[in-house]
Design a protein around this motif. Sequence first.
Motif, PDB file in Angstrom:
ATOM      1  N   HIS A 164     -31.611 -25.367  10.441  1.00  0.00           N
ATOM      2  CA  HIS A 164     -31.719 -25.584  11.867  1.00  0.00           C
ATOM      3  C   HIS A 164     -33.219 -25.422  12.062  1.00  0.00           C
ATOM      4  CE1 HIS A 164     -31.418 -25.550  16.048  1.00  0.00           C
ATOM      5  NE2 HIS A 164     -31.705 -24.158  16.187  1.00  0.00           N
ATOM      6  N   LYS A 165     -33.700 -24.072  11.783  1.00  0.00           N
ATOM      7  CA  LYS A 165     -35.142 -23.646  12.023  1.00  0.00           C
ATOM      8  C   LYS A 165     -36.177 -24.773  11.426  1.00  0.00           C
ATOM      9  CE  LYS A 165     -35.064 -19.551  14.085  1.00  0.00           C
ATOM     10  NZ  LYS A 165     -34.128 -18.453  13.674  1.00  0.00           N
ATOM     11  N   ARG A 166     -35.873 -25.124  10.123  1.00  0.00           N
ATOM     12  CA  ARG A 166     -36.826 -25.847   9.550  1.00  0.00           C
ATOM     13  C   ARG A 166     -36.945 -27.342  10.257  1.00  0.00           C
ATOM     14  NH1 ARG A 166     -35.861 -24.740   3.053  1.00  0.00           N
ATOM     15  NH2 ARG A 166     -37.588 -26.427   2.685  1.00  0.00           N
ATOM     16  N   ALA A 167     -35.568 -27.731  10.835  1.00  0.00           N
ATOM     17  CA  ALA A 167     -35.463 -28.897  11.414  1.00  0.00           C
ATOM     18  C   ALA A 167     -36.481 -29.037  12.674  1.00  0.00           C
ATOM     19  CB  ALA A 167     -34.152 -29.581  11.513  1.00  0.00           C
ATOM     20  N   GLU A 168     -36.272 -28.004  13.285  1.00  0.00           N
ATOM     21  CA  GLU A 168     -36.893 -27.597  14.630  1.00  0.00           C
ATOM     22  C   GLU A 168     -38.519 -27.600  14.311  1.00  0.00           C
ATOM     23  OE1 GLU A 168     -35.538 -23.940  16.321  1.00  0.00           O
ATOM     24  OE2 GLU A 168     -34.965 -24.988  17.962  1.00  0.00           O
ATOM     25  N   ARG A 169     -38.793 -27.279  13.311  1.00  0.00           N
ATOM     26  CA  ARG A 169     -40.525 -27.140  13.151  1.00  0.00           C
ATOM     27  C   ARG A 169     -40.987 -28.655  12.668  1.00  0.00           C
ATOM     28  NH1 ARG A 169     -41.068 -22.865   8.116  1.00  0.00           N
ATOM     29  NH2 ARG A 169     -39.299 -21.841   9.076  1.00  0.00           N
ATOM     30  N   VAL A 170     -40.298 -29.155  11.992  1.00  0.00           N
ATOM     31  CA  VAL A 170     -40.326 -30.842  11.826  1.00  0.00           C
ATOM     32  C   VAL A 170     -40.587 -31.566  12.932  1.00  0.00           C
ATOM     33  CG1 VAL A 170     -39.518 -32.919  10.611  1.00  0.00           C
ATOM     34  CG2 VAL A 170     -39.620 -30.522   9.497  1.00  0.00           C
ATOM     35  N   ALA A 171     -39.602 -31.228  13.959  1.00  0.00           N
ATOM     36  CA  ALA A 171     -39.356 -32.150  15.329  1.00  0.00           C
ATOM     37  C   ALA A 171     -40.610 -31.926  15.936  1.00  0.00           C
ATOM     38  CB  ALA A 171     -38.023 -31.617  16.025  1.00  0.00           C
ATOM     39  N   GLY A 208     -47.835 -35.826  15.381  1.00  0.00           N
ATOM     40  CA  GLY A 208     -47.415 -37.221  15.177  1.00  0.00           C
ATOM     41  C   GLY A 208     -47.678 -37.964  16.506  1.00  0.00           C
ATOM     42  N   ARG A 209     -47.525 -37.347  17.687  1.00  0.00           N
ATOM     43  CA  ARG A 209     -47.500 -38.078  18.781  1.00  0.00           C
ATOM     44  C   ARG A 209     -46.376 -39.091  18.918  1.00  0.00           C
ATOM     45  NH1 ARG A 209     -52.946 -36.752  18.655  1.00  0.00           N
ATOM     46  NH2 ARG A 209     -53.353 -35.008  20.045  1.00  0.00           N
ATOM     47  N   LEU A 210     -45.067 -38.720  18.349  1.00  0.00           N
ATOM     48  CA  LEU A 210     -44.212 -39.892  18.413  1.00  0.00           C
ATOM     49  C   LEU A 210     -43.234 -39.624  19.445  1.00  0.00           C
ATOM     50  CD1 LEU A 210     -43.137 -39.876  14.421  1.00  0.00           C
ATOM     51  CD2 LEU A 210     -45.016 -41.248  15.794  1.00  0.00           C
ATOM     52  N   ASN A 211     -42.422 -40.918  20.175  1.00  0.00           N
ATOM     53  CA  ASN A 211     -41.708 -40.907  20.932  1.00  0.00           C
ATOM     54  C   ASN A 211     -40.224 -41.121  20.284  1.00  0.00           C
ATOM     55  OD1 ASN A 211     -43.940 -40.984  22.690  1.00  0.00           O
ATOM     56  ND2 ASN A 211     -44.213 -43.026  22.386  1.00  0.00           N
ATOM     57  N   ALA A 212     -39.266 -40.736  21.310  1.00  0.00           N
ATOM     58  CA  ALA A 212     -37.985 -41.096  20.743  1.00  0.00           C
ATOM     59  C   ALA A 212     -37.670 -42.352  20.581  1.00  0.00           C
ATOM     60  CB  ALA A 212     -36.902 -40.750  22.068  1.00  0.00           C
ATOM     61  N   SER A 253     -42.095 -48.304  10.176  1.00  0.00           N
ATOM     62  CA  SER A 253     -42.347 -46.900  10.355  1.00  0.00           C
ATOM     63  C   SER A 253     -43.823 -46.515  11.048  1.00  0.00           C
ATOM     64  CB  SER A 253     -42.173 -46.243   9.122  1.00  0.00           C
ATOM     65  OG  SER A 253     -40.912 -46.400   8.458  1.00  0.00           O
ATOM     66  N   ALA A 254     -43.781 -45.650  12.177  1.00  0.00           N
ATOM     67  CA  ALA A 254     -44.616 -45.336  12.730  1.00  0.00           C
ATOM     68  C   ALA A 254     -45.699 -44.035  12.154  1.00  0.00           C
ATOM     69  CB  ALA A 254     -44.530 -44.995  14.178  1.00  0.00           C
ATOM     70  N   LEU A 296     -48.147 -37.381   7.544  1.00  0.00           N
ATOM     71  CA  LEU A 296     -48.184 -35.919   7.905  1.00  0.00           C
ATOM     72  C   LEU A 296     -47.513 -35.304   6.721  1.00  0.00           C
ATOM     73  CD1 LEU A 296     -46.816 -35.623  11.606  1.00  0.00           C
ATOM     74  CD2 LEU A 296     -49.054 -35.879  10.803  1.00  0.00           C
ATOM     75  N   ASP A 297     -48.197 -34.174   6.383  1.00  0.00           N
ATOM     76  CA  ASP A 297     -47.391 -33.427   5.141  1.00  0.00           C
ATOM     77  C   ASP A 297     -46.828 -32.059   6.028  1.00  0.00           C
ATOM     78  OD1 ASP A 297     -48.521 -30.298   4.338  1.00  0.00           O
ATOM     79  OD2 ASP A 297     -50.641 -31.896   5.015  1.00  0.00           O
TER      80      ASP A 297
END
Length: 1500
Positions: free
Chosen positions: A954-961, A968-972, A1027-1028, A1058-1059
């Motif tokens: 869960h924590k790692r997923a939050e960091r990626v988000a 990455g300035r990505l939108n939903a 893919s953006a 992004l790495d």
Amino acid sequence: MLRKHFSSEMQKSSSKMQQQQKTHKEHLVEVFKEKTNTNNKCMGHSSEFIAAYVHTEAVQAALAKYKERKMPMPSKRRSVLVHSSVETYTPPDTSSASEDEGSLRRQGRITSTPFQSHSNVEPWLNRVIQGSSTSSSASSTSSHPGGKPAAASNNHSAPPDVTTGLMEHLHHERPQVASVRGVPRGYNSSILETGDGVPVNSRVSSKIQQLLNTLKRPKRPPLKEFFVDDFEELLEVQQPDPNQPKPEGNQMNVLKGEPVGVVTNWPPSLLAALQRWGTTQPKAPCLTALDTTGKAVYTLTYGKLWSRSLKLAYTLLNKLTSRNEPLLKPGDRVALVFPNSDPVMFMVAFYGCLLAELIPVPIEVPLTRKDAGSQQIGFLLGSCGVTLALTTDACQKGLPKAQTGEVVTFKGWPRLIWFVIDGKHLAKPTKDWHPQLRDASAEIAYIEYKTSKEGSTVGITISHASMLAHCHALTQACGYSEGKLGLLCEYHTESSVMNRMHVISIPYALMKVNPLSWIQKVCSYKARVAVVKSRDMHWSLLAQRDQRDVSLSSLRMLIVADGANPWSISSCDAFLNVFQSRGLRPEVICPCASSSEALTVAIRRPPELGGPPPGKAVLSMNCLSYGVIRVDTEEKLSVLTVQDVGQIMPGAKVCVVKVDGTPYLCKADEVGEICVNSGTTGMAYFGLLGITKNVFEVCLFPVQSTGVPVSDQPFTRTGLLGFMGPDCLVFVVGKLDGLITVSGRRHNADDVVATALAVEPMKFVYRGRIAVFSVTVLHDDRIVLVAEQRPDASEEDSFQWMSRVLQAIDSIHQVGVYCLALVPANTLPKAPLGGIHISETKQRFLEGALHPCNVLMCPHTCVSNLPKPRQKQPDVGPASMIVGNLVAGKRIAQASGRDVTQLEDNDQARKVTQFLYLADVLQWRAQTTPDHPLFLLLNSKGTVASTASCMQLHKRAERVAVALIEKGRLNAGDHVALVYPPGVDLIATFYGCLYAGCIPITVRPPHPQNLATTLPTVKMIVEVSKSACILTTQVIMKLLKSKEAAAAVDIKTWPTILDTDDMPKKKLANIFRPTSPDMLAYLDFSVSTTGILAGVKMSHAATSALCRSIKLQCELYPSRQIAICLDPYCGLGFALWCLCSVYSGHQSILVPPLELESNVSLWLSAVSQYKVRVTFCSYSVMEMCTKGLGTQTDMLRVINLSCVRTCMVVAEERPRIALTQSFSKLFKDLGLSARAVSTTFGCRVNVAICLQGTAGPDPTTVYVDMRALRHDRVRLVERGSPHSLPLMESGKILPGVKVIIAHTETKGPLGDSHLGEIWVSSPHNATGYYTVYGEEALHADHFTARLSFGDTQTIWARTGYLGFLRRTELTDASGERHDALYVVGSLDETLELRGMRYHPIDIETSVIRAHKSIAECAVFTWTNLLVVVVELEGSEQEALDLVALVTNVVLEEHYLIVGVVVIVDPGVIPINSRGEKQRMHLRDGFLADQLDPIYVAYNM
């Protein structure tokens, strides 16, 4: 040196012969006329003589009819062209190895002379048989360059179907192929244009194009229609040609030779004669042996022969003991092993055995442990009970020895005692010992061996009485008198001893050094009789210019021992032309015919005995192939000139019987097998009662079958094919052993050899060594021609020679050659006298051990009995189908998994089902069970590389988000490509994307060592998925931007990369929540086996439903552990790796398949160590374990697999039953239950349709008829029945999934056990394809299909796979009868050939079984040609052996003709991560000439 001399002399002598033939005055013409004193139709005479033109002329004339047709040359890798030198293959010819019987250029026996007919010729001979060619050459009108093309078609758009239809006109304008423009005549065919006008210079594709342009269509006689009944495909039965010639003469009578004359004081036995001459004329010379320089080494006198034979007999009976018992007793068999250069010792041994009442079995000297046919000789010696072999000192020294110094035991031979019979080893008989000289009786005197066409060796027993009678008959027929001088190029001792003749024996070794030696000896010894073979006459012709002073005037008989061979006539004629000026009289040439079973059958009488004049016949070869004698009255190319072999032997009766079946007498104008009744024939095959009865005790029946035999005396079959002429003259046209029956027509192997030799033999064929035999493929004989090519022959030479041979045989014999193979000089197995060992050659060909250096297969021209192409019937409508099934009592093929709603069994499970989104499930698990381990990743050493609990993930997923949104300035809704190696990072970034509202796409990272092929796929998925951003590791990020990457793709067009290696620990403000479960969750991209990149859209609802179905089927709970050895990038592998653990809470032990390359036992060790009950793998993993661990038993001692309840193979194909069974068997001893291994089935539209799970009955296996499958039918058969194919059920249908079988074209529902397309309806179906172009029509067809009849409301997804449902006798967990789903194969992969549907895997399975060196195989089609690519796991020498074996097996088992066979190195056939062959990639690589094949063979 000798060879060069031969070829120059050959040219000189043939031109001289032609001049002399023109000036020849004596002409004699043979015509058939009715004899008044018998009702036999026989041959009459005229004083005109037809000289046999050189056979080469007929062949050259035949070839001239063909314009130079360009055939595609096979491509060969350079390394294969480098042959090792000739000497490395076999030792150079020594003592006993002579030249091939046919090493002469068999010329002049097939002539193009018109037949000058007589006024009184029978009407049945005058009628010229018109238009009766059935198989092989086009009719005369179309094969002439000026002929009109037969039905020239204007429509050139479709590619030609080379597998069916009649032969197209040879000089037709070339048809157009697929997208290749029609190539106008005269255009250079090596440069082709594609449809866009772009020139294609590919070596392979231009060759295939060339092949298509030149392929001759199969030529077939018109066939009666027949229907296909009960799915049986019948091979087309050749109907007899209505125009074929039929015998019209009267039935022949049994003919009798002149009576045997009464001779006063004729000895009562051969041994009595020997005693008489040995005691009364001891100084008379018996046998003179020559050395290789032609000097007389030794002359054996009759006195010496008698005394030495006595010594040997005494020694054998009295001095050889074993355990104080005599080793031999009268009647025992003894092997005589002598080289043919030592006739003196052989003669002593032969008569010594006869005096001791032992039975000699003469055999050749074995040179090596693996001589051709040696094993069969050993079998004969064993069955004769031979324990002792007699030989000479010199010969014994030359035999191969074991380390003990004793002679080795040859393969298949009994243990022998070798006894040397040189003088010092023999004991002098005591005064009181005398041999018993009995009168000639029916007891066995000696055993002569014979090797049959199939290679089996039999011993023919000759009695003392037969020997005596044979001497008597020969003496009378040849007019021998006492003390005359004879000269033998091969020795036969009996009649010489009987008549006290002096024999000069000329060994082969001398003949090879000096071909004129026998003529010089006739001249110097003033010999009266000479026994030679055609070859000896031919060789002397080539060398005769050096000698002016020889004279042959002393000869009264020049006996031609192989006068029965069709080509002997040309040798006789040519020899006479040259040597008539040196005293040779025409009438002294006496051809004879003999066979192992009947000894001498006929011999031409010497002139002073006043025999009838010699006869010749010019016969139509076409009629001969039907077994009918017709004198050829036109100037045709295909005629056979035969000479008589003299009259029947004195005291013999002869008749001709039908070759096959009951021995009915032939008609007068019919060819059959010659049978003899006389006291001079062999008695039996030793120890073989059954075939003895068929050969030595034949009862004759007349044609009008009254059931009463013609004669009460039994006849012996001679194995010679022929007919009877006038004056009891015998004509032989071939041997039964050389008979090849193709489509009902009989051809003689020797005739085919002669035609092949006439095509520039001296330039190309090494010493004239050609073998012709037949192999049975698809229920008919097929002709195979194998030749040794000269070491200096080039590729172009050999290919040109091969194509010319094909044309010559086609013209002259009207038959196609199935396979033509060229082998390096000196590599064919040798018969004892240096000829080619035919049966051994055939055996090597069939085993793939011939190692040819060039091969040309012509199945398209030869195979005319394929089943008729399937005609598609107008389809029965869907409504009629349903009614038909109802009437037949068959249910509709529909099945479904368990109902999902009733299956939840506890509160926690129900709690999970309330969550609509996986992101919610992960947050809930992180709150309720934060430390519960979800993932455990193993490295190649088997140690834990990384783990993740619910909270850590869960924590790692939050960091990626956070990184996606901030960096990455990505939108939903944006698409993100995840390029990671298999591991926890991939899972964490996937959930990070869900948390950020982005759509993840998992992508396999490029291979650092193979960027050129793997990086473009990554680039394509990134572009097609729009893919953006790309998320990856630092290492891969550097790789994507490297110089090496720039060489493969445009690296400037990558989106943001992004790495995720060092991300700040930030908390996500709010986790994205989709507005509806139907929103897109992720994209699943995969390259199909047909090479199509297809991405499918998975909604949140479908994702949850998929996890739920798998959880229920496999009973997955948080307390469970499962092991996964799969790639995590698409399909079910991705779902198991990334989704299921989070949904069900179980712990997944992740084993990346790549790690198995360095540690094969990694996956099974993990299963054993963690006591896993449920595990998943792919076929490639299973194959690695089966191949890699099969031998490493030490590593496996610690592994225990008894914990495994289910091991499921994740696949999108028909279950590989052989692999799963061998895996189960191999690991059974480690505790793996046979029931545990099963397969799954999923596809693009639904990644998990079937999965065995933990409950429910075991998977079932059924056997279906492969031939019925080709017609889209299912026919269940018993295990082991012919053409049966095992199909294993692909696991159980998942809960919530419904499956129906629909017709591929009408889209109507099908009944139980009917083959159709599998359609699926389920909450976890994908919602559609995701492509750049968004092809709506494709989407609607695949994902929202409806049945055309019946339940038309349900929306189904079409899987694109063929299969069937079958209700079994087993019961499900619910108590209902279980419905099994069987997957047959992908529709996209199937090959449509001859109107039938073939699955590539079936053809590939057959091919892999064809030879031990075939590691892998893949097939595809290209413009109606079947292309077979095989990986060779062995030396490149074996590459060309595979061509014929592959062609044979596909013809036999699938009734298909292979168009192209490509031999490649191991690993060339591309295989994807699931272990599936990428056949379309292979096809593209082949057409673009990128495979670097070892050999490419184009079948004609």
